[in-house]
Design a protein around this motif. Structure first.
Motif, short mmCIF file in Angstrom:
data_model
loop_
_atom_site.label_atom_id
_atom_site.label_comp_id
_atom_site.label_asym_id
_atom_site.label_seq_id
_atom_site.Cartn_x
_atom_site.Cartn_y
_atom_site.Cartn_z
N ALA A 17 0.86 -1.19 0.00
CA ALA A 17 0.00 0.00 0.00
C ALA A 17 0.89 1.24 0.00
N HIS B 133 -3.70 0.28 7.92
CA HIS B 133 -2.30 -0.14 8.02
C HIS B 133 -1.51 0.65 9.06
N GLY C 211 -0.43 -0.19 11.76
CA GLY C 211 0.65 -0.98 12.35
C GLY C 211 1.83 -1.20 11.42
N ASP C 212 1.71 -0.79 10.19
CA ASP C 212 2.74 -1.12 9.20
C ASP C 212 3.35 0.12 8.55
N ARG C 213 3.01 1.29 9.05
CA ARG C 213 3.48 2.53 8.41
C ARG C 213 4.43 3.25 9.33
N TRP C 214 5.55 3.68 8.80
CA TRP C 214 6.49 4.42 9.63
C TRP C 214 6.02 5.87 9.79
N THR D 213 -0.88 -3.34 16.97
CA THR D 213 -1.53 -3.63 15.69
C THR D 213 -1.93 -2.31 15.01
N VAL E 264 11.86 3.87 9.42
CA VAL E 264 11.79 2.71 10.33
C VAL E 264 10.39 2.64 10.91
N ASN E 265 9.71 1.53 10.63
CA ASN E 265 8.38 1.33 11.19
C ASN E 265 8.49 0.74 12.59
N LEU E 266 7.52 1.06 13.44
CA LEU E 266 7.48 0.54 14.81
C LEU E 266 6.21 -0.29 14.96
N PRO E 267 6.28 -1.59 14.69
CA PRO E 267 5.05 -2.41 14.75
C PRO E 267 4.48 -2.55 16.16
N SER F 219 -4.65 -3.34 21.90
CA SER F 219 -5.20 -2.35 20.98
C SER F 219 -6.70 -2.30 21.28
N ARG G 200 3.80 -5.50 3.67
CA ARG G 200 4.83 -4.51 3.36
C ARG G 200 4.11 -3.26 2.89
N VAL G 201 4.35 -2.16 3.54
CA VAL G 201 3.69 -0.91 3.16
C VAL G 201 4.74 0.05 2.63
N VAL G 202 4.50 0.55 1.46
CA VAL G 202 5.44 1.47 0.84
C VAL G 202 4.85 2.87 0.96
N GLN G 203 5.59 3.76 1.58
CA GLN G 203 5.08 5.12 1.73
C GLN G 203 5.89 6.06 0.85
#
Lengths: 164, 173
Positions: free
Chosen positions: A5, A103, A105-108, A132, B40-43, B125, B163-166
């Protein structure tokens, strides 16, 4: 399965931006050897204890547990904690702000937006969690409006999205 | 004892954990800004206010650990904030639904304590709970959860592969 995404949002869109009021935040320090006993007691409560949020950090022989729940339910938790030998380190009227979005939980960069918004509002959270797809901020109830104002510069709810 | 029915669970591996002790909140803000610049993502993130600042755990993907660790260590040295603790190989297990009650939290904590497993961090959550534990403990934790909870038939914890592409630019810029 892999999901790809693409996001570029300024401000970040959320499903809502409001505070849940009327909560009590308790920080419990529980010996790790007693955490199972405390958990067993909490699991056995009937009716079940309503919960707003909970987090635990383990540090050596101590588990630092924070529980946020409706104010009127707190005495049941406090009784169970006392029976398990947990010490209450902080007990504070609190508000909770939940930020959710696609998303999350998956975005910086989302934690940065939260912390920047709170800093601009000159307030610091009591707890910040990202679990999450939810970012959750618990803060002193007197600070909730200022926090919402600060966060509102970085996040936008669905109504404001439509207007924009 | 009847087992608690849950809707599902997920596990995620190849994570690392940075543990911060008594950093000021401005330090955490600065760290989050620096990590954002490095994408850097923080899950998972759990930070509690304490008497001497903020303390907590920040999870990130393992292939970004060294970059993040270098950034955080440099900040710690420069500002004289307490040194970080790094746990290279951790995993996350997520159980749901939380259903707005303490029951799932209490059952999960009791389950792990019952088999002498000590997680590193745990948080909820709106809809679920996530436990962070050493990767070496993942198998034992999953087995304990399988015994404790009633799972939907044929369920096994699917590993999350998202996988998230920003883009740093808005569309059209």
């Amino acid at each position: 399965m892999e999901t790809v995404a693409v996001y570029c949002e300024h401000p970040v869109r959320t499903y809502g931006l409001k505070a849940q009021e009327g909560c009590l935040l308790l920080f419990l320090e529980c010996p790790t050897s007693q955490l199972g006993k405390l958990a067993d007691q909490l699991a056995a409560l009937a009716p079940p204890l309503p919960l707003v949020s909970c987090g635990v950090l383990w540090r050596g022989e101590v588990a630092s547990m924070q529980v946020c729940l409706p104010r009127e339910e707190a005495s049941r938790l406090e009784l169970a904690a006392a029976q398990a030998g947990a010490r209450i380190g902080l007990r504070r009227e609190a508000s909770v702000i939940n930020l959710q979005g696609p998303h999350f939980g998956d975005r910086w960069g989302l934690a940065k937006e939260v912390l920047a918004g709170l800093e601009e509002a000159e307030t610091a959270p009591l707890v910040l969690m990202g679990v999450t797809h939810t970012l959750q901020i618990a803060l002193d109830s007197s600070a909730s409006q200022a926090a919402l104002n600060g966060l509102g510069r970085h996040f936008v709810g669905p109504e404001a999205s439509k207007r924009g | 004892m009847p087992r608690l029915c849950i809707s599902g669970w997920k596990c995620r591996r190849a994570l690392s954990l940075l543990i911060l002790h008594d950093w000021p909140w401005v330090g955490l803000t600065a760290l989050s800004q620096a990590l954002t610049l490095s994408c850097v993502n923080l899950p998972f993130l759990l930070v509690q206010a304490g008497g001497n600042g903020a303390r907590g755990g920040v999870c990130l993907e393992r292939d970004q650990l060294h970059e993040a660790e270098d950034i955080a260590a440099a900040m710690s040295r420069w500002w004289d904030w307490p040194p970080l603790e790094v746990i290279e190989e951790v995993a996350a297990i997520t159980l749901y639904p939380l259903a707005g009650e303490m029951t799932l939290v209490a059952e999960a904590l009791a389950c792990l304590a019952g088999v002498d497993l000590r997680p590193l961090a745990f948080g909820t959550s709106l809809a679920s709970l996530t436990v962070i534990l050493p990767d070496s403990a993942l198998g034992a934790a999953m087995e304990a959860f399988r015994r404790r909870f009633e799972l939907p038939p044929e369920s096994s914890p699917p590993e999350e592969r998202v996988r998230v592409v920003q883009s740093p630019l808005k569309r059209g810029q």
